[in-house]
Write an enzyme that holds these catalytic residues in place. Structure first.
Site, PDB file in Angstrom:
ATOM      1  N   GLY B 250      53.016  59.737  28.924  1.00 30.25           N
ATOM      2  CA  GLY B 250      53.702  59.019  29.997  1.00 30.25           C
ATOM      3  C   GLY B 250      54.068  57.581  29.626  1.00 30.25           C
ATOM      4  N   HIS B 251      54.767  56.924  30.507  1.00 29.89           N
ATOM      5  CA  HIS B 251      55.243  55.561  30.213  1.00 29.89           C
ATOM      6  C   HIS B 251      54.079  54.574  30.146  1.00 29.89           C
ATOM      7  CE1 HIS B 251      56.183  54.804  34.804  1.00 29.89           C
ATOM      8  NE2 HIS B 251      55.008  55.326  34.626  1.00 29.89           N
ATOM      9  N   ASN B 252      54.229  53.645  29.230  1.00 29.91           N
ATOM     10  CA  ASN B 252      53.261  52.559  29.028  1.00 29.91           C
ATOM     11  C   ASN B 252      51.952  53.001  28.382  1.00 29.91           C
ATOM     12  OD1 ASN B 252      55.197  51.203  30.563  1.00 29.91           O
ATOM     13  ND2 ASN B 252      54.004  51.334  32.440  1.00 29.91           N
TER      14      ASN B 252
END
Lengths: 345, 345, 345
Positions: B250-252
């Site tokens: 996922g993002h980050n």
């Protein structure tokens, strides 16, 4: 710092402009014509940046922030440094999102059909579309105005795509109608036959899958997700539903409006999901079930029964969330007892 | 027998050469100039083949093996047939891998840019690169020396790829920087926006995803895996980390160095994973967590809390592995009791 | 109503023809030359449609159905409306599938090699093949008669594909031999190296993956699934096995004939699966196991041990299905007790 190789910058904006974008009220502002250069989290913002604060947890960050301006609700305003301009609003985070969209509008390179795209003569392509290299558009396809088809995507014969929809690179669509303003990410597969067959003495007989996939407006489908077409009825994804990466939607599934379906969820064939349902990551929903409106399903749940409107469930098999928490507590307590027995024994 | 349609053979090698490749000590060797034709498991090897033995379990196989030569550690040497040449080493299996690489070096067909690849005029392609049919390389992309881009892959504008990196066929990269000597397999999706949006009275507001994906050197990402770009910070995958097929990042998310992430694992947004972490297949890690260095997560676990350095966990929700085993034992015992009650009742 | 944009209609058929297709016995039929226009479920069928009834649950639907004709078994015949023509058969559903295939035969547009396909001069393409836009066929590939390769698929050097096999758009195949009459859906990845490496002081050493993937005849592999090639032995998928979307098959896995593997299942390296095994959705099977013939694995199970022929298992770790059901019951009962204690306390 946003990397401007990848994102096109549309700033700066004056404080007046920013407040107007989201209907915020300027407070502690000596000069509303001052320009804000960028958006930034509280911790890294400087005096030409706009940040936001929305949660008691960030009270410390707020107090020490060097941000020039901050979207904030009235109740947190008193915690801000004396020299910070405040943009008062009930919804700091949502309005930060709106302003972010203005600073870095979604990229849409100029329209044009790449010379290496294969577009059937019978296809109708709307105005101002962009079709990238290697994209394949089949016979009698209809593409609305302002669409962007990524490189090497494949659009099967007769597919219809509404206006201002984006199809990611290397995606494959067939046997489907797609609404307006959708975003189908890279590697998504839509419209392949569902997993349906019968067996008898003569072996496996494939049940023809004679339905379509219907995707309503404003839907997003994440990278490498798969949506099978219906077997007779259609597979339907309702307006505004957001689907994450690597999700599987089986044939004949009908999903309502405004749902959120997180990564790696699988929904088996012929299940109906209501509106505004949230299904957290890696959960599975068995086939032929009815999931009510507003239902919430915890991560890694396995849903094996119908769920009524508004319920929250978790576990495998999924049960009401309070019972799931009790399960966890009961098991933890049994383990503690076993450990003690061993310790004593 | 290795199928030489698919793998290019670089043998034979003499026993002297083989021993030198891995620093093994030749033992029981009348003629070190003898040529070894191929590598083979103990059970199927013949007298012109090299095999390896590393585990007590294979004592029987060793005793009956017809292998001409065998990588073996001193402690197992006495179990070998009298006429088998031994290459003594502490690490038979690792050195078998090294020698296998010499017999069948990784294929890299000659460099060249296929006529049907679409390479933007502004892209910089290093020396000795191979770019296969239908590959699309966007504006201002930078590709290091000796890279191989597979057929129909799509590299978005401004992406940077380090030297000697391979991108599989039909992969899609955007908004990312990729290190040296990486292997991004077929169908991987890197750099699409993460799953981030807010809701209010006006409906769903997409939070612009303004970060990148940064892949350090020597990383592998398996087929059809997906890595979302950051929302503001970057998504980072540390040097030497190995990711299997169908994994979602996922993002980050920030993953450290030398991690092993097995197939179908999902890591939700903004979680940090330390160095040398092993996450076994089909596990999930919730968002905004800290997973320490050297952590090991058993297959099909659901991690919902931070994990300290060096811990091993399992289960859903994940607990220390000993507690997870106790859970399984406790439940098994309750089931046994229930069965007996029914039997008696 | 089947959307004839997407499906080509081959009807109508007379009642005589329909009965003959499946060896059904016409009953209650005044005029066997009457034409049936289409297939339809009981609830929506009109008097020119054929439906089927196979399950006591649909007794009411049958009684009220307006279907002109119905495939039905003798035991349900008495529940049909007086004016409905009956096609008596022991296998109404299977024969409905057969007749559906006749009404809407699987589409195979005319043969032809698209001008934008890149087909190596050394590749051998059989008669009557269709190769769509942007497809890439490598050196020395062999493709049997009557195959259909979808747009932008990539077939690696030396791959062999048997006759009448379909490869979906954007799929990638390498290091493999594919049988006859297979259907490899869009986005499938076959033949990439498995997840195999060793570690020692010098870091990670990749173990060369020197096997192939062998797919026997009549196999289907669903969209975005991944099948790694063997490490030395081959990865094998037996004749007639059906694999759904987003499934992961590790290196050296050997799957028998006629298996059904539902979406999102993962099978780890070197596991052997017998014939006619059913693995339900989102389950995982650990590596190096033997799964017997006829085994059934419930959805979301985690198999960690060998399973004998004919067993049915469920849960994590998977246990005989009766014990899994007892687990669920025991836990439910403990939760109930906990709830009561809290209610009382």
């Amino acid at each position: 710092m946003t990397d401007r190789r990848f994102f096109s910058y549309a700033g700066p904006f004056s404080l007046t402009e920013l407040a107007a974008m989201v209907g915020a009220h300027l407070s502690n502002c000596a000069d509303p014509s001052i320009l804000i250069d960028d958006i930034m989290p509280l911790g890294s913002a400087g005096n030409s940046h706009l940040s936001f604060m929305e949660n008691e947890r960030y009270r410390e960050s707020l107090a020490h922030s060097k941000a020039g301006a901050c979207l904030i609700s009235e109740i947190h305003a008193s915690g801000a440094p004396a020299d910070m301009v405040l943009l008062l609003t009930d919804r700091p985070r949502q309005n930060f999102a709106r302003i972010s969209q203005r600073f870095y509008p979604e990229e849409m390179p100029g329209p044009g059909l790449h010379a290496t795209a294969s577009i059937a003569a019978s296809a109708r392509v709307g105005k101002d579309c962009r079709i990238d290299a290697g994209a394949v558009v089949g016979e009698n396809v209809s593409i609305g105005d302002g669409c962007w088809l990524g490189a090497n995507c494949v659009i099967g014969d007769w597919v219809r795509i509404g206006p201002v929809t984006r199809i990611g690179s290397n995606a494959s669509l067939s046997h489907c109608d797609i609404g307006a303003r959708c975003f189908i990410y890279s590697g998504v597969r839509i419209g392949q036959p569902g997993f349906g067959f019968e067996r008898d003495h003569a072996g496996v007989i494939k049940m023809p899958q004679l339905g379509r996939v219907v995707i309503e407006d404003d839907v997003e489908i994440g990278a490498n997700s798969t949506v099978d077409r219906g077997s007779g009825p259609d597979t339907i994804i309702g307006r505004g539903t957001m689907i994450d990466n690597l999700v599987q939607i089986g044939h004949n599934v009908q999903i309502g409006k405004g749902c959120i379906i997180v990564s790696m969820v699988g929904i088996a064939g012929s299940t109906t999901v209501g509106d505004h349902v949230v299904i957290a990551g890696q959960s599975g929903v068995a086939g032929h079930l009815d999931i009510g409106n507003g239902v919430r399903i915890a991560a890694r749940s396995g849903v094996t029964k119908n769920i009524k409107d508004g319920e929250t469930v978790g576990g495998m098999p999924a049960v009401p969330i309070r019972d799931y928490r009790r399960q966890t507590a009961v098991i933890r307590s049994l383990v503690r007892q076993a450990r003690q027995r061993l310790g004593k024994g």
